[in-house]
Design a protein around this motif. Sequence first.
Motif: not given
Length: 236
Positions: A23, A36, A38-40
């Motif tokens: 990531w 990643y 935005y996922l983070h």
Amino acid sequence: MIVFVKLLLAHLIGDFLLQPNSWVNSKEKKKHLSIYLYLHTFLHFILAWILVGETAFGWFALALAFLHGVIDFLKLYFQNKKTKRLWFSVDQLLHLLVIIVVTLIYNKTTLGFASIGNQFWITITGFILLTKPTSIIIKNIISIWTPENKTKDDSLENAGNYIGILERLFVFCFILTGHFEAIGFLLAAKSIFRFGDLKEAKDRKLTEYVLIGTLLSFGIALLIGLLVQISLGFSF
């Protein structure tokens, strides 16, 4: 105060334990184009809301996650190879500042260290902090002195990292249980085992590098252990 502790725990889990190197590499290469990032950010929103455990905190968790994403975005665009260490420190300090501000606004009060009552959250936060987060912090601090001629040996992969984590957790447990003398034995035991390797290496820089890392590891473990002990109301 307990909201601050829970948010700090959420940060440690989201930023260190649940963020794979893949990531990080993707974010550094693609920056805002990396999914990643935005996922983070979303992961921090979920962790903060779940750990605080209050429905009313949802909007605060969203604001916290948004600011976390903005800080990470700025770091990705402004850091380079020479300033990466500096931006790591700035990044973590800004995240900590945001957590403090959100806590103060949500509680509409001071942090109230004297009124700590939830021992579990304080202890688990100290425990998590001494694992991967501290390893990364130490690595960031001593990276400037990494020996250039450090060659590959027959040691286990990441063994040094796991040894450091275990020794810090041992120190943490020794402090909380009041066995300070055991810390000295642990440090002596590690020194004896490492002495042979360092003697064979005949590299003064490597010896100093290992010594700095060891002292930092023990020092941080002692500091966190004492802070947790004081917070829990234990006596020395």
